[in-house]
Design a protein around this motif. Structure first.
Motif, short mmCIF file in Angstrom:
data_model
loop_
_atom_site.label_atom_id
_atom_site.label_comp_id
_atom_site.label_asym_id
_atom_site.label_seq_id
_atom_site.Cartn_x
_atom_site.Cartn_y
_atom_site.Cartn_z
N ASP A 25 0.80 -1.22 0.00
CA ASP A 25 0.00 0.00 0.00
C ASP A 25 0.84 1.28 0.00
O ASP A 25 0.29 2.37 0.06
CB ASP A 25 -0.90 0.01 1.25
CG ASP A 25 -1.76 -1.24 1.30
OD1 ASP A 25 -2.24 -1.66 0.23
OD2 ASP A 25 -1.92 -1.80 2.39
N LEU A 26 2.14 1.13 -0.06
CA LEU A 26 2.96 2.34 0.12
C LEU A 26 3.35 3.00 -1.19
O LEU A 26 3.26 2.42 -2.27
CB LEU A 26 4.22 1.98 0.93
CG LEU A 26 3.91 1.52 2.37
CD1 LEU A 26 5.19 1.08 3.06
CD2 LEU A 26 3.25 2.65 3.14
N SER A 57 12.43 6.06 -1.24
CA SER A 57 13.43 5.00 -1.35
C SER A 57 12.89 3.74 -0.67
O SER A 57 12.33 3.81 0.42
CB SER A 57 14.72 5.45 -0.67
OG SER A 57 15.47 4.35 -0.26
N LEU A 58 13.04 2.61 -1.35
CA LEU A 58 12.57 1.35 -0.78
C LEU A 58 13.27 1.06 0.54
O LEU A 58 12.65 0.68 1.53
CB LEU A 58 12.81 0.21 -1.78
CG LEU A 58 12.54 -1.21 -1.28
CD1 LEU A 58 11.09 -1.36 -0.85
CD2 LEU A 58 12.87 -2.24 -2.35
N TYR A 59 14.56 1.28 0.56
CA TYR A 59 15.32 1.00 1.78
C TYR A 59 14.88 1.91 2.92
O TYR A 59 14.86 1.51 4.08
CB TYR A 59 16.83 1.15 1.52
CG TYR A 59 17.42 0.00 0.75
CD1 TYR A 59 16.63 -1.05 0.28
CD2 TYR A 59 18.78 -0.08 0.51
CE1 TYR A 59 17.16 -2.11 -0.43
CE2 TYR A 59 19.34 -1.14 -0.20
CZ TYR A 59 18.52 -2.15 -0.67
OH TYR A 59 19.07 -3.19 -1.36
N GLN A 60 14.54 3.14 2.56
CA GLN A 60 14.08 4.07 3.58
C GLN A 60 12.77 3.59 4.19
O GLN A 60 12.59 3.58 5.41
CB GLN A 60 13.91 5.46 2.96
CG GLN A 60 13.71 6.59 3.95
CD GLN A 60 13.37 7.89 3.23
OE1 GLN A 60 13.82 8.12 2.10
NE2 GLN A 60 12.60 8.73 3.88
N LEU A 61 11.84 3.14 3.35
CA LEU A 61 10.57 2.63 3.84
C LEU A 61 10.75 1.36 4.67
O LEU A 61 10.14 1.21 5.73
CB LEU A 61 9.62 2.35 2.67
CG LEU A 61 9.07 3.59 1.93
CD1 LEU A 61 8.29 3.17 0.70
CD2 LEU A 61 8.19 4.41 2.87
N LEU A 62 11.58 0.46 4.18
CA LEU A 62 11.82 -0.78 4.92
C LEU A 62 12.36 -0.47 6.31
O LEU A 62 11.99 -1.10 7.30
CB LEU A 62 12.81 -1.67 4.16
CG LEU A 62 12.30 -2.35 2.91
CD1 LEU A 62 13.43 -3.07 2.19
CD2 LEU A 62 11.18 -3.32 3.24
N SER A 63 13.23 0.51 6.36
CA SER A 63 13.83 0.88 7.64
C SER A 63 12.81 1.52 8.57
O SER A 63 12.69 1.15 9.74
CB SER A 63 14.99 1.83 7.38
OG SER A 63 15.50 2.33 8.60
N GLU A 64 12.02 2.46 8.03
CA GLU A 64 11.08 3.21 8.88
C GLU A 64 9.87 2.37 9.29
O GLU A 64 9.43 2.43 10.44
CB GLU A 64 10.62 4.47 8.14
CG GLU A 64 11.71 5.53 8.02
CD GLU A 64 11.26 6.69 7.13
OE1 GLU A 64 10.10 6.69 6.67
OE2 GLU A 64 12.08 7.59 6.90
#
Lengths: 244, 244
Positions: free
Chosen positions: A160-161, A167-174
């Motif tokens: 849903d994002l 950034s994918l990595y930013q979302l995965l991290s947050e």
DNA sequence: GTGGTCATGTGGTCAGAACCAGTGCTGGCT
DNA sequence: AGCCAGCACTGGTTCTGACCACATGACCAC
């Protein structure tokens, strides 16, 4: 010159190592400069040579110092240190090159994972996985087509994002507290398949850099498998190698 | 179990390290298996613990073993191992892939260095350099065309040596005491130029991996600049990335 | 059973000492 | 002047021996 505190529970060699590293970082000891000899350090600091050698050895392994048998130990040229080989996603990579990254999502769905993905992500057979395909642009020009496979269990709500502007990595991290720790890549020069060529706006069969990446979390579990095609005429891959 | 020879001029810890590495490589010691404890190894081999630790420490640094305080030392999971990012020449690289490397010298002369070479090797303008061009083969098949530029001052007598049957790095090490310590590479997918394509026995404009390498000695002086073309259909480049 | 204590085995750190092996300067010999 | 042996440095290897910190399982008290 400086005192090592035994009270401090930190090992002596660590204290010495950090002390030396600080001299180097602050520029008090400049590249090429010779360090005091190991025996001099022993006497001055009143510690044994084995301790001095352990501190220096680790700094040598890290590339901050180098030794020459018979001559001495010296401060490395900082330029040579590896700013390369850092694990970053497309977003950070392109920014580091001084360009503006963006993305267009081509596909995002939960689907059956091919065997290559099953194997790379260590999934059970017939497990679905998240497939995220994006066209990646730099300064508005198509640069790469990236197909990422993600472990569904770890990051299901990803569906849903907004993956065009983040950034994918930013979302995965947050969102999921997943940080990339380590990645293995395979690179190969291939002729670009026709559908990919259309997306990249190049002639089909143009040379492209095909990159496979498996990314691991700190616990050594793989969470991402990516297959990318980078335009050969626009993308240069940098890497540094060290002596075994 | 095995005897360390003092006669052999190799340091004991190197001998032990190679012995352990062999067990791991041949699979006699499998991933996850616990090694004999350091003290047991001391007793069995009749050497001191400091020697055992030095051997094991290097293997740990290389990622082949890992230690757990209070429990023991274990064989690493080979997949995680970064046998990647090691600086090797073509010869070692191909051997590591289980193939038989060879070479055909196409050109070996002292000539004016182009500006790219002047810059990479930090030479003065209008300095001549050694140009060594070789066709590199794996299992008898053409794999790459490699053009190496070497600093003339450091290794002039190279012009008389047999570069078809010996590794360049091996000769540099044995004859001139130059060991590669560090290298920076650029990789790009390009269409193969016609002359190179003929040598590689591929169609012109086939995708090839173009690799530029600058190699540095331990004293951080660059001694070699190489431009290579690797057949895209035969060569995969492996690299590992770590989190900054 | 649960929880703490302790013995034992593991790797981690450190001392002091000795000798080997390269590097480079110096002084004496030719 | 030029060469070379020797010496005084450097890091490289190895030893003996000690104590610390962590992991584990056995044992004991509750």
């Amino acid at each position: 010159m400086f005192t090592l505190s035994k009270k401090n529970h930190l090992p002596l060699y660590i204290q010495l190592k950090e002390w030396i590293a600080e001299r180097v970082d602050t520029g008090e000891w400049k590249p090429g400069m010779q360090l005091p000899s190991e025996r001099v350090l022993c006497d001055d600091l009143n510690i044994s040579r084995i301790t001095v050698r352990q501190a220096i050895s680790e700094l040598v392994t890290e590339g901050r110092l180098y030794r020459v048998h018979g001559r001495g130990t010296f401060v490395s040229d900082q330029k040579i240190q590896q700013g390369l080989n850092r694990l970053t996603g497309f977003t950070q990579d392109i920014k580091a090159r001084g360009q503006e990254p963006s993305a267009r999502v081509l596909d995002l769905q939960l689907t059956d994972a091919p065997t290559a993905v099953i194997h790379a992500l260590k999934l059970k057979a017939n497990t679905p996985a998240i497939r995220l395909q994006r066209l990646r642009l730099a300064d508005g020009e198509p640069l790469a087509v990236e197909t990422a496979w993600l472990n569904d269990k770890l990051c299901h709500p990803l569906l849903d994002l907004d993956l065009e502007n983040h950034s994918l990595y930013q979302l995965l991290s947050e969102k999921f507290n997943i940080q990339p720790a380590y990645a293995e890549q395979r690179l190969q020069a291939v002729a670009c398949p026709a559908p990919t060529a259309r997306l990249l706006k190049i002639r089909k069969a143009s040379p492209v850099l095909q990159i496979y990446r498996t990314t691991f979390a700190p616990n050594e579990r793989p969470f991402e498998y990516v297959e990318s095609f980078y335009r050969g005429d626009k993308y240069i891959f940098y890497v540094s190698l060290n002596h075994g």
